[in-house]
Design a protein around this motif. Structure first.
Motif, PDB file in Angstrom:
ATOM      1  N   ASN A 217       0.842  -1.194   0.000  1.00  0.00           N
ATOM      2  CA  ASN A 217       0.000   0.000   0.000  1.00  0.00           C
ATOM      3  C   ASN A 217       0.879   1.247   0.000  1.00  0.00           C
ATOM      4  OD1 ASN A 217      -1.769   2.144   0.617  1.00  0.00           O
ATOM      5  ND2 ASN A 217      -3.191   0.696   1.543  1.00  0.00           N
ATOM      6  N   GLN A 219       0.240   4.444  -0.573  1.00  0.00           N
ATOM      7  CA  GLN A 219      -0.238   5.642   0.126  1.00  0.00           C
ATOM      8  C   GLN A 219       0.019   5.549   1.630  1.00  0.00           C
ATOM      9  OE1 GLN A 219      -4.493   6.299   0.326  1.00  0.00           O
ATOM     10  NE2 GLN A 219      -4.232   8.466  -0.099  1.00  0.00           N
ATOM     11  N   ALA A 220      -0.299   4.376   2.191  1.00  0.00           N
ATOM     12  CA  ALA A 220      -0.084   4.194   3.623  1.00  0.00           C
ATOM     13  C   ALA A 220       1.410   4.201   3.940  1.00  0.00           C
ATOM     14  CB  ALA A 220      -0.721   2.887   4.090  1.00  0.00           C
ATOM     15  N   ALA A 221       2.222   3.656   3.040  1.00  0.00           N
ATOM     16  CA  ALA A 221       3.666   3.630   3.277  1.00  0.00           C
ATOM     17  C   ALA A 221       4.219   5.047   3.362  1.00  0.00           C
ATOM     18  CB  ALA A 221       4.368   2.842   2.170  1.00  0.00           C
ATOM     19  N   ARG A 222       3.747   5.914   2.452  1.00  0.00           N
ATOM     20  CA  ARG A 222       4.191   7.308   2.511  1.00  0.00           C
ATOM     21  C   ARG A 222       3.776   7.964   3.820  1.00  0.00           C
ATOM     22  NH1 ARG A 222       5.350   9.253  -2.782  1.00  0.00           N
ATOM     23  NH2 ARG A 222       4.464   7.878  -4.333  1.00  0.00           N
ATOM     24  N   ALA A 223       2.556   7.623   4.274  1.00  0.00           N
ATOM     25  CA  ALA A 223       2.032   8.258   5.484  1.00  0.00           C
ATOM     26  C   ALA A 223       2.795   7.834   6.732  1.00  0.00           C
ATOM     27  CB  ALA A 223       0.543   7.949   5.647  1.00  0.00           C
ATOM     28  N   VAL A 224       3.525   6.697   6.683  1.00  0.00           N
ATOM     29  CA  VAL A 224       4.333   6.326   7.856  1.00  0.00           C
ATOM     30  C   VAL A 224       5.820   6.614   7.625  1.00  0.00           C
ATOM     31  CG1 VAL A 224       2.726   4.601   8.744  1.00  0.00           C
ATOM     32  CG2 VAL A 224       4.545   3.884   7.190  1.00  0.00           C
TER      33      VAL A 224
ATOM     34  N   CYS B  76       5.263  13.130   8.127  1.00  0.00           N
ATOM     35  CA  CYS B  76       5.255  12.059   9.115  1.00  0.00           C
ATOM     36  C   CYS B  76       6.510  12.124   9.971  1.00  0.00           C
ATOM     37  CB  CYS B  76       5.170  10.698   8.403  1.00  0.00           C
ATOM     38  SG  CYS B  76       5.472   9.323   9.502  1.00  0.00           S
ATOM     39  N   PHE B  90      -0.780  -2.983   5.619  1.00  0.00           N
ATOM     40  CA  PHE B  90       0.115  -3.670   4.693  1.00  0.00           C
ATOM     41  C   PHE B  90      -0.257  -5.149   4.808  1.00  0.00           C
ATOM     42  CE2 PHE B  90       2.803  -0.078   6.358  1.00  0.00           C
ATOM     43  CZ  PHE B  90       2.535   0.754   5.287  1.00  0.00           C
TER      44      PHE B  90
END
Lengths: 361, 239
Positions: A217, A219-224, B76, B90
């Motif tokens: 994912n 988008q989620a990877a960028r967000a973390v 972040c 994930f």
């Protein structure tokens, strides 16, 4: 009541790690001795298997870990091969040294191609990579000094006088042609070990974990806090380097090149995708299983002409439908065996109590 | 001092205005609730704040720095954590690995340095028994908890929660609220988009009401809920 202070451990190894490590070492030593034990034909077959496996590991790294589904890896096989030919024929470089130069040049080619293809997503990226491979093929087919559209051969003395061939002739009493095959075989073996080592090391590292997150994912990877773009670009560059080296090495062994063969989408991408898909995408073990199966299928079906490709396609589709994680996925799910474990398992603390289920649990 | 300040932030998707001249600030350690009917632009506002989409005009300041053009990854790293309305785990990583990614990349440290903290967050969010399970196999509640846990692993100073209580049972909701209160009590600023008002109001100090991309009210929850305009728009009560 006693207060248990949880202390946590992370483990990646499992019980098969040590025996497998020893078995892998034994297999490597045996593979190294092969040229002394078997005929030239078998050495050539094994060379083919080793180089296809290198290409498969690379494609698996791109598609299975970085989510970059490329159908244009033949661009780097062909470009690496042509770069090697150019170095040998035009500059008089030793073929073995030219293989490394070809890898570096392939990586340089990847920079402008990434500039275009990284603007595209999913299927558009796949088609974009193919288009670029065709463009590179058409450009190199214009190069008259390297035979243009019909291709050319390596000069005989260049392959006969390669680094190492003389030594092997003197020490092992091999003929020049035998020594050449043995040398390319050993180089392919070393390339494979380095490739698998690199891929496995990457997956075990923090970067590998980030890569898996981007694949799952973006988008989620960028967000973390994962730099998804940089991560993909690095994998793309690394894969193009190794693919270029493999392409050059394949064509040192073949000693004859033409644009259609060097940039063949069937030989260098379709077969490679087949190997990864039937073996199991997203695992280091998958392509190893896949390449062995592919080799046997190829020999079994070689007499059936174009039916052979239809059969491969059919098998590929069936595996995708009924075993989407490939044959290795089936084995691994049933037995829990992982030869190259990358999972970070949390142990200790209150988890111990859960597992032991002791009186305090 | 304000940890987050939006000044006249506007965004259009074609002819549709999703954010119009939005101005508000959130103090350090404050908890702000955002309410508004479906399609009011709440999730878009989060995407603007965390950098998934860039505003057409206006500025966003975070921790005193202008971050209007800064990508989400960098926001972040400077202390902004978010959860997604539709959980985005994930899936092919385990629950523990999901946190490990967030911990290691979100705080620029090595895996070994953050693994203990990740394990403790799993204990706090009630996911510890699922630590070694693939995230793709979790239930909705567990996925929502994972969203929260993963955002916490990045050690945020500001936490953006997007409808994290929606679709949960009464009991599940209560324990989630307790978890969020505990996080807020440690000094983490929270912006929480939520339709479950009683859950929201038990945590936040101020409420912001969004309607067609415009801020139509911001203030104490009881004052906001008593406002005629809000009741008309949000609760659909004709007065």
């Amino acid at each position: 009541m006693s207060l248990v202070v949880p202390s946590w451990q992370v483990e990646t190894r499992n019980k098969t790690s040590v025996p497998f490590g020893l078995a892998a070492l034994a297999a490597f030593l045996l593979a190294f001795a092969i040229p002394f034990l078997v005929s030239r034909g078998v050495v050539q077959d094994l060379f083919f298997i080793l180089t296809m496996l290198v290409l498969a590991q690379n494609w698996n790294l791109l598609a299975g870990y970085a989510g970059l589904i490329s159908v244009g890896q033949q661009a780097f096989v062909g470009f690496g091969a042509y770069a090697m030919f150019a170095c040998v024929i035009l500059l008089g470089v030793d073929p073995i040294a030219a293989v490394l130069i070809a890898g570096v040049l392939s990586m340089l080619l990847a920079i402008p191609t990434a500039f275009f293809t990284f603007r595209l997503q999913g299927p558009y990226f796949a088609i974009g990579t193919w288009v670029i491979a065709e463009v590179v093929r058409l450009l190199l087919a214009q190069w008259k000094a390297l035979g243009g559209g019909t291709g050319t051969s390596l000069p005989r003395d260049a392959t006969r006088d390669m680094i190492g061939v003389g030594v092997m002739r003197d020490v092992f009493g091999m003929k020049a042609s035998e020594a050449g095959d043995a040398l390319t075989y050993w180089l392919a073996l070393i390339l494979l070990v380095l490739t698998v080592g690199f891929v496995y090391r990457l997956l075990r590292s923090k970067q590998g974990l980030g890569l898996a997150a981007v694949r799952d994912n973006e988008q989620a990877a960028r967000a973390v806090g994962v730099n998804a773009r940089r991560m993909k670009a690095l994998v793309y560059l690394a894969a193009s380097f190794i693919t270029g080296v493999a392409g050059a090495l394949i064509y040192v062994q073949k000693a004859r090149i033409s644009p259609d063969a060097a940039f063949s989408v069937i030989d260098w991408t379709a077969y490679v995708i087949f190997i990864v898909v039937i073996g199991g995408i997203g695992t280091v073990e998958g392509p190893i299983v896949g390449v062995i199966l592919f080799f046997f299928l190829q020999n079994l079906l070689a007499g059936y002409g174009s039916w052979y490709l239809l059969m491969l396609g059919l098998i590929g589709i069936l595996v995708m439908l009924f075993a989407p994680r490939g044959l290795w996925g089936l084995v691994s799910d049933r037995t829990g065996i992982q030869l190259f474990p990358v999972r970070r398992l949390l142990r200790g603390g209150s988890l111990n109590q859960v597992h032991k289920g002791g009186p305090h649990g | 001092m304000a940890i987050l300040r939006l000044e006249e932030v506007s965004k259009k998707f074609g002819a549709l205005t999703v954010a119009e001249q939005i101005c508000f600030a959130v103090g350090e350690g404050e908890a702000l609730g955002i309410i508004g009917p479906n399609g009011a632009g709440k999730s878009t506002l989060f995407n603007l704040i965390n950098g998934n989409i860039a505003p057409d005009s206006g500025t966003i300041h975070f921790c005193g720095a202008d971050v209007t053009r800064v990508p989400p990854m960098a926001r972040c790293l400077s202390g902004m954590g978010r959860t997604f309305q539709i959980p985005q785990p994930f899936e092919r990583l385990t629950v523990f690995e999901n946190l490990l990614v967030a911990g290691a990349f979100g705080t620029r440290r090595q895996e070994s340095e953050v693994s203990d903290r990740c394990a403790e967050i799993l204990v706090d969010t009630g996911l510890i028994d699922k630590a070694n399970v693939l995230a793709g196999g979790l239930t909705l509640l567990q996925r929502k908890r994972l969203e929260l846990a993963r955002a916490l692993a990045t050690e945020p100073k500001l936490l953006l929660l997007d409808e994290i209580a929606g679709g949960l049972t009464e009991g599940e909701c209560r324990s989630l609220v307790a978890t969020i209160r505990a996080i807020h009590a440690k000094g983490v600023a929270v912006i929480w988009i939520e339709h479950v008002l009683h859950a929201l109001n038990s945590v936040v100090e101020r409420l912001l009401v969004l309607h067609f991309g415009k801020v139509i009210g911001i203030g104490k929850p009881d004052e906001i809920m008593a406002s005629r305009e809000v009741r008309e728009i949000y609760l659909g009560i004709e007065i």
